[in-house]
Design a protein around this motif. Structure first.
Motif, PDB file in Angstrom:
ATOM      1  N   MET A 216     -13.160  81.962  22.212  1.00  0.00           N
ATOM      2  CA  MET A 216     -14.579  82.117  22.516  1.00  0.00           C
ATOM      3  C   MET A 216     -14.905  83.544  22.924  1.00  0.00           C
ATOM      4  SD  MET A 216     -15.905  78.526  24.176  1.00  0.00           S
ATOM      5  CE  MET A 216     -14.635  78.308  25.428  1.00  0.00           C
ATOM      6  N   MET A 217     -14.002  84.195  23.647  1.00  0.00           N
ATOM      7  CA  MET A 217     -14.240  85.592  24.016  1.00  0.00           C
ATOM      8  C   MET A 217     -14.178  86.506  22.790  1.00  0.00           C
ATOM      9  SD  MET A 217     -15.063  86.023  27.168  1.00  0.00           S
ATOM     10  CE  MET A 217     -14.662  87.747  27.515  1.00  0.00           C
ATOM     11  N   LEU A 218     -13.298  86.206  21.834  1.00  0.00           N
ATOM     12  CA  LEU A 218     -13.257  87.002  20.606  1.00  0.00           C
ATOM     13  C   LEU A 218     -14.559  86.877  19.827  1.00  0.00           C
ATOM     14  CD1 LEU A 218      -9.605  86.308  19.409  1.00  0.00           C
ATOM     15  CD2 LEU A 218     -10.553  88.544  20.045  1.00  0.00           C
ATOM     16  N   HIS A 219     -15.236  85.747  19.970  1.00  0.00           N
ATOM     17  CA  HIS A 219     -16.541  85.557  19.326  1.00  0.00           C
ATOM     18  C   HIS A 219     -17.667  86.190  20.137  1.00  0.00           C
ATOM     19  CE1 HIS A 219     -20.078  83.736  17.598  1.00  0.00           C
ATOM     20  NE2 HIS A 219     -20.300  83.007  18.677  1.00  0.00           N
ATOM     21  N   LEU A 220     -17.675  85.961  21.452  1.00  0.00           N
ATOM     22  CA  LEU A 220     -18.803  86.374  22.289  1.00  0.00           C
ATOM     23  C   LEU A 220     -18.725  87.839  22.729  1.00  0.00           C
ATOM     24  CD1 LEU A 220     -18.969  83.205  24.574  1.00  0.00           C
ATOM     25  CD2 LEU A 220     -20.661  83.865  22.859  1.00  0.00           C
ATOM     26  N   ALA A 221     -17.529  88.322  23.004  1.00  0.00           N
ATOM     27  CA  ALA A 221     -17.362  89.687  23.530  1.00  0.00           C
ATOM     28  C   ALA A 221     -16.060  90.280  23.007  1.00  0.00           C
ATOM     29  CB  ALA A 221     -17.380  89.663  25.060  1.00  0.00           C
ATOM     30  N   PRO A 222     -15.964  90.497  21.707  1.00  0.00           N
ATOM     31  CA  PRO A 222     -14.689  90.926  21.119  1.00  0.00           C
ATOM     32  C   PRO A 222     -14.149  92.226  21.691  1.00  0.00           C
ATOM     33  CG  PRO A 222     -16.512  91.165  19.550  1.00  0.00           C
ATOM     34  CD  PRO A 222     -17.023  90.351  20.698  1.00  0.00           C
ATOM     35  N   ASP A 223     -15.030  93.134  22.073  1.00  0.00           N
ATOM     36  CA  ASP A 223     -14.563  94.419  22.598  1.00  0.00           C
ATOM     37  C   ASP A 223     -13.948  94.293  23.986  1.00  0.00           C
ATOM     38  OD1 ASP A 223     -15.443  95.621  20.288  1.00  0.00           O
ATOM     39  OD2 ASP A 223     -17.332  96.338  21.146  1.00  0.00           O
ATOM     40  N   ALA A 224     -14.183  93.169  24.652  1.00  0.00           N
ATOM     41  CA  ALA A 224     -13.638  92.967  25.998  1.00  0.00           C
ATOM     42  C   ALA A 224     -12.228  92.400  25.984  1.00  0.00           C
ATOM     43  CB  ALA A 224     -14.549  92.037  26.798  1.00  0.00           C
ATOM     44  N   VAL A 225     -11.768  91.944  24.822  1.00  0.00           N
ATOM     45  CA  VAL A 225     -10.435  91.339  24.719  1.00  0.00           C
ATOM     46  C   VAL A 225      -9.401  92.431  24.460  1.00  0.00           C
ATOM     47  CG1 VAL A 225      -8.991  89.684  23.475  1.00  0.00           C
ATOM     48  CG2 VAL A 225     -11.432  89.201  23.838  1.00  0.00           C
ATOM     49  N   ARG A 226      -8.354  92.455  25.275  1.00  0.00           N
ATOM     50  CA  ARG A 226      -7.264  93.418  25.098  1.00  0.00           C
ATOM     51  C   ARG A 226      -6.273  92.813  24.095  1.00  0.00           C
ATOM     52  NH1 ARG A 226     -11.192  93.956  29.054  1.00  0.00           N
ATOM     53  NH2 ARG A 226     -10.656  95.593  30.584  1.00  0.00           N
ATOM     54  N   ARG A 227      -6.506  93.078  22.833  1.00  0.00           N
ATOM     55  CA  ARG A 227      -5.751  92.405  21.772  1.00  0.00           C
ATOM     56  C   ARG A 227      -4.263  92.711  21.821  1.00  0.00           C
ATOM     57  NH1 ARG A 227      -9.720  90.919  17.474  1.00  0.00           N
ATOM     58  NH2 ARG A 227     -11.755  91.590  18.239  1.00  0.00           N
ATOM     59  N   GLU A 228      -3.924  93.907  22.286  1.00  0.00           N
ATOM     60  CA  GLU A 228      -2.513  94.281  22.341  1.00  0.00           C
ATOM     61  C   GLU A 228      -1.731  93.440  23.349  1.00  0.00           C
ATOM     62  OE1 GLU A 228      -4.599  96.515  25.545  1.00  0.00           O
ATOM     63  OE2 GLU A 228      -5.009  96.051  23.432  1.00  0.00           O
ATOM     64  N   ALA A 229      -2.454  92.754  24.250  1.00  0.00           N
ATOM     65  CA  ALA A 229      -1.801  91.956  25.281  1.00  0.00           C
ATOM     66  C   ALA A 229      -1.795  90.454  24.970  1.00  0.00           C
ATOM     67  CB  ALA A 229      -2.483  92.195  26.637  1.00  0.00           C
ATOM     68  N   LEU A 230      -2.311  90.072  23.796  1.00  0.00           N
ATOM     69  CA  LEU A 230      -2.334  88.648  23.444  1.00  0.00           C
ATOM     70  C   LEU A 230      -0.912  88.121  23.293  1.00  0.00           C
ATOM     71  CD1 LEU A 230      -5.213  88.587  20.785  1.00  0.00           C
ATOM     72  CD2 LEU A 230      -5.323  87.904  23.187  1.00  0.00           C
ATOM     73  N   ALA A 231      -0.638  86.979  23.929  1.00  0.00           N
ATOM     74  CA  ALA A 231       0.714  86.415  23.906  1.00  0.00           C
ATOM     75  C   ALA A 231       0.643  84.932  24.208  1.00  0.00           C
ATOM     76  CB  ALA A 231       1.602  87.131  24.928  1.00  0.00           C
ATOM     77  N   ASP A 232       1.772  84.268  24.042  1.00  0.00           N
ATOM     78  CA  ASP A 232       1.893  82.854  24.391  1.00  0.00           C
ATOM     79  C   ASP A 232       2.439  82.754  25.811  1.00  0.00           C
ATOM     80  OD1 ASP A 232       2.050  80.121  24.382  1.00  0.00           O
ATOM     81  OD2 ASP A 232       3.713  79.989  22.956  1.00  0.00           O
ATOM     82  N   HIS A 233       1.779  81.944  26.629  1.00  0.00           N
ATOM     83  CA  HIS A 233       2.213  81.738  28.009  1.00  0.00           C
ATOM     84  C   HIS A 233       2.420  80.245  28.226  1.00  0.00           C
ATOM     85  CE1 HIS A 233       0.007  85.607  28.102  1.00  0.00           C
ATOM     86  NE2 HIS A 233       0.921  85.955  28.996  1.00  0.00           N
ATOM     87  N   PRO A 234       3.609  79.731  27.936  1.00  0.00           N
ATOM     88  CA  PRO A 234       3.864  78.287  28.045  1.00  0.00           C
ATOM     89  C   PRO A 234       3.685  77.795  29.475  1.00  0.00           C
ATOM     90  CG  PRO A 234       5.608  79.389  26.804  1.00  0.00           C
ATOM     91  CD  PRO A 234       4.790  80.465  27.444  1.00  0.00           C
ATOM     92  N   SER A 235       2.957  76.712  29.621  1.00  0.00           N
ATOM     93  CA  SER A 235       2.679  76.160  30.943  1.00  0.00           C
ATOM     94  C   SER A 235       3.814  75.265  31.424  1.00  0.00           C
ATOM     95  CB  SER A 235       1.387  75.345  30.890  1.00  0.00           C
ATOM     96  OG  SER A 235       1.205  74.600  32.076  1.00  0.00           O
ATOM     97  N   LEU A 236       4.007  75.240  32.732  1.00  0.00           N
ATOM     98  CA  LEU A 236       4.923  74.281  33.332  1.00  0.00           C
ATOM     99  C   LEU A 236       4.538  72.862  32.915  1.00  0.00           C
ATOM    100  CD1 LEU A 236       7.148  73.415  35.359  1.00  0.00           C
ATOM    101  CD2 LEU A 236       5.394  73.507  37.150  1.00  0.00           C
ATOM    102  N   GLY A 237       3.234  72.596  32.798  1.00  0.00           N
ATOM    103  CA  GLY A 237       2.777  71.279  32.393  1.00  0.00           C
ATOM    104  C   GLY A 237       3.275  70.901  31.010  1.00  0.00           C
ATOM    105  N   ALA A 238       3.252  71.867  30.073  1.00  0.00           N
ATOM    106  CA  ALA A 238       3.737  71.601  28.714  1.00  0.00           C
ATOM    107  C   ALA A 238       5.232  71.346  28.722  1.00  0.00           C
ATOM    108  CB  ALA A 238       3.406  72.780  27.807  1.00  0.00           C
ATOM    109  N   LYS A 239       5.971  72.104  29.507  1.00  0.00           N
ATOM    110  CA  LYS A 239       7.424  71.918  29.585  1.00  0.00           C
ATOM    111  C   LYS A 239       7.744  70.536  30.147  1.00  0.00           C
ATOM    112  CE  LYS A 239       8.262  76.872  30.292  1.00  0.00           C
ATOM    113  NZ  LYS A 239       8.718  77.904  31.262  1.00  0.00           N
ATOM    114  N   ARG A 240       7.019  70.109  31.165  1.00  0.00           N
ATOM    115  CA  ARG A 240       7.261  68.796  31.757  1.00  0.00           C
ATOM    116  C   ARG A 240       6.921  67.688  30.764  1.00  0.00           C
ATOM    117  NH1 ARG A 240       8.224  67.754  36.791  1.00  0.00           N
ATOM    118  NH2 ARG A 240       6.971  65.834  36.726  1.00  0.00           N
TER     119      ARG A 240
END
Length: 267
Positions: free
Chosen positions: A176-200
């Protein structure tokens, strides 16, 4: 006739005239808080206001008889779970409730009887529940509580695992941020952050951070970066689809709030 006005742009007499037509007031409630290295602190404000703007456009296209007043966004909410990270601004829950109650009391004092609280931050859920009940009891307001993340997303927009566990700064918010405010997204920092909830969940555990029985959590409990979900899977097209779908649901809620028979509630 659809008439939509920003509350703060009106004069007192103009507002009194609109109040006599039994309008709906819409109060966006958001947060200023950390969203990891790739999204700005104002992410929840941007998303909430973006959905409201898209909902207004849909309401104007529908052209149903409606008077709607858009209140100024409450940008700082209850964000205790994110206070370990720099930049987060958080009100104590009691103060966040009092803030909403104060605005609601002003709405009621102006003669407006219908209020929709539109929330774009998960930590505000309990705050909205309590504030809405108090406004009903103390001010006689008809109060609707709506959080976009409880709306049904378009089929196939995001993977089921991401919808379940990408709770903060994942593919949903980042798209949604890429649609609404694309210049505000730091694309070089996009990554996967697996949640403890997903692991459980993958290990077969039934108790997680959310669900029918969830445990209280701080953002760092779910991932050291304070983010959960795969932001690298986000894209602007998905974000546009999400915003339009959520806006459509908000437009429906506002329309139903306007037509609700509040006399049935003794109001």
């Amino acid at each position: 006739m659809t008439r939509i006005e920003p509350w703060s742009a009106l004069t007192g007499p103009e507002l009194a005239t609109i109040a006599a037509r039994d309008p709906v007031a819409l109060l966006p409630v958001a947060a200023i808080e950390q969203h990891g290295p790739h999204l700005p602190l104002a992410t929840d404000v941007t998303i909430g206001e973006g959905i409201v703007t898209a909902a207004i456009e849909q309401l104007e296209r529908n052209a149903e008889p409606l008077d709607l007043l858009i209140l100024p966004t409450l940008a700082v909410g209850a964000s205790l779970e994110h206070t370990s990270f720099a930049g987060t601004l958080s009100l104590p829950a009691e103060q966040a409730i009092a803030q909403i109650r104060a605005v609601g009391a002003g709405v009621a004092a102006a003669g407006v009887r219908r209020l929709v609280l539109f929330n774009s931050h998960g930590g505000n859920k309990a705050v909205l529940d309590l504030a809405a009940l108090q406004l009903r009891a103390e001010c006689g307001l008809f109060v609707v509580k709506a959080s976009y993340f409880r709306f049904t997303p378009p089929p196939g927009a995001l993977a089921a695992d991401e919808l379940a566990h990408g709770l903060h700064g994942g593919a949903l918010e980042t798209s949604m941020m890429l649609h609404l405010a694309p210049d505000a997204v730091r694309r070089e920092a996009l990554a996967d952050h697996p949640s403890l909830g997903a692991k459980r969940a993958r290990a077969g555990a039934k108790l997680g951070p959310e669900g029918d029985a969830g445990f209280a959590w701080m953002a760092e409990d779910l991932h050291p970066a304070g983010v959960t979900g795969n932001a690298a899977a986000a894209d602007a097209g998905t974000g546009a689809c999400l915003v339009e779908t959520f806006a459509g649901r908000l437009a429906e809620i506002v329309t139903e709030a306007a037509g609700f028979d509040i006399a049935a509630l003794g109001m």
